[in-house]
Write a protein that holds these residues in place. Structure first.
Motif, PDB file in Angstrom:
ATOM      1  N   LEU A 172      -6.632   1.348  -3.887  1.00 55.36           N
ATOM      2  CA  LEU A 172      -6.516   1.025  -5.308  1.00 55.36           C
ATOM      3  C   LEU A 172      -7.358   1.976  -6.153  1.00 55.36           C
ATOM      4  O   LEU A 172      -6.929   2.428  -7.217  1.00 55.36           O
ATOM      5  CB  LEU A 172      -6.929  -0.427  -5.547  1.00 55.36           C
TER       6      LEU A 172
ATOM      7  N   LYS B 131      -6.091   4.433  -9.074  1.00 54.14           N
ATOM      8  CA  LYS B 131      -6.648   4.378 -10.427  1.00 54.14           C
ATOM      9  C   LYS B 131      -7.131   5.756 -10.883  1.00 54.14           C
ATOM     10  O   LYS B 131      -7.066   6.079 -12.069  1.00 54.14           O
ATOM     11  CB  LYS B 131      -7.795   3.368 -10.488  1.00 54.14           C
TER      12      LYS B 131
ATOM     13  N   LEU C 102       2.207   1.590  -3.481  1.00 47.68           N
ATOM     14  CA  LEU C 102       1.146   2.026  -4.392  1.00 47.68           C
ATOM     15  C   LEU C 102       0.903   3.521  -4.237  1.00 47.68           C
ATOM     16  O   LEU C 102       0.693   4.232  -5.220  1.00 47.68           O
ATOM     17  CB  LEU C 102      -0.141   1.246  -4.126  1.00 47.68           C
TER      18      LEU C 102
ATOM     19  N   SER D 170      -3.251  -4.310  -1.783  1.00 46.01           N
ATOM     20  CA  SER D 170      -3.732  -3.026  -1.284  1.00 46.01           C
ATOM     21  C   SER D 170      -5.244  -3.073  -1.125  1.00 46.01           C
ATOM     22  O   SER D 170      -5.938  -3.761  -1.878  1.00 46.01           O
ATOM     23  CB  SER D 170      -3.357  -1.892  -2.242  1.00 46.01           C
TER      24      SER D 170
ATOM     25  N   GLU E   8       0.832  -1.212   0.000  1.00 44.13           N
ATOM     26  CA  GLU E   8       0.000   0.000   0.000  1.00 44.13           C
ATOM     27  C   GLU E   8       0.862   1.255   0.000  1.00 44.13           C
ATOM     28  O   GLU E   8       0.515   2.247  -0.638  1.00 44.13           O
ATOM     29  CB  GLU E   8      -0.923   0.004   1.220  1.00 44.13           C
TER      30      GLU E   8
ATOM     31  N   GLU F  13      -0.903  -3.666  -6.423  1.00 45.07           N
ATOM     32  CA  GLU F  13      -2.353  -3.647  -6.570  1.00 45.07           C
ATOM     33  C   GLU F  13      -3.004  -4.812  -5.836  1.00 45.07           C
ATOM     34  O   GLU F  13      -4.045  -4.652  -5.196  1.00 45.07           O
ATOM     35  CB  GLU F  13      -2.735  -3.666  -8.049  1.00 45.07           C
TER      36      GLU F  13
END
Length: 209
Positions: free
Chosen positions: A123, A127, A60, A118, A57, A115
């Protein structure tokens, strides 16, 4: 959540993300642990769980930040040029990528891991940043190549964005990879991110001015 509390939460998240980014300069994704990240911040490992549940996470969120920075570069490109030739646009877009080596490294090496591990809300936030970057590229193509048909614009996007996943490994070869290629009698020319991106983008724009 009160504005002051939200600002404090965001600042703490940014400190964690920045610590992760600094570690990633000298360590690999698989070697970095939550303990390493906590030691590079003012937080305990337990405190980090208040903001991120997994290492993925954090990475990300780092990739999301890279996309946001790239998005800003793309907006600057849009706002500072009224018209561009295919050569000029390919060069300018390639320069924006050359500034985002960390983004391209994360894309090429750890995208699925980040991805998969997370939470959905993280996510979704990522995105959204990805989507704004794609929209900015779309706006650039539509502005600078107004006669490009819609299907050609879509073709550009769905060739360009998958191409980004392979850029970093070709520009940054490890010593071990070089040694293996030497032993396999394979020559390997040196390319920068710009060197690799420009001819591809220019080829995708062939026939449009």
């Amino acid at each position: 959540m009160p504005k002051a509390s939200q600002a404090r939460t965001n600042a703490r998240k940014e400190e964690i993300i920045s610590a992760c980014a600094a570690l990633y300069e000298t360590m690999s994704f698989k070697d970095i642990t939550l303990k390493d990240i906590s030691q590079a911040t003012s937080f305990t490992r337990t405190s980090i769980y208040n903001y991120f549940q997994t290492k993925e996470e954090i990475f990300l969120a780092l990739l999301q930040r890279e996309y946001d920075l790239w998005h800003q570069d793309l907006l600057d490109l849009l706002s500072t040029h009224e018209a561009m030739t295919a050569d000029a646009f390919a060069a300018a877009l390639s320069h924006t990528l050359a500034r985002r080596a960390r983004m391209l490294k994360l894309l090429s090496m750890n995208h699925y891991d980040m991805e998969a591990n997370s939470r959905m809300e993280n996510l979704v936030a990522f995105k959204r940043s990805y989507g704004t970057a794609m929209q900015a590229v779309t706006q650039c193509v539509e502005k600078f190549f107004p006669h490009m048909p819609a299907e050609a614009v879509q073709g550009f996007l769905y060739a360009f964005f998958p191409f980004l996943f392979g850029l970093y490994p070709y520009a940054y070869v490890t010593d071990k990879q070089k040694a293996a290629m030497d032993q396999a009698d394979l020559s390997y020319p040196s390319f920068s991110l710009y060197d690799l991106a420009y001819p591809c983008i220019r080829k995708l724009l062939e026939g449009f001015h």
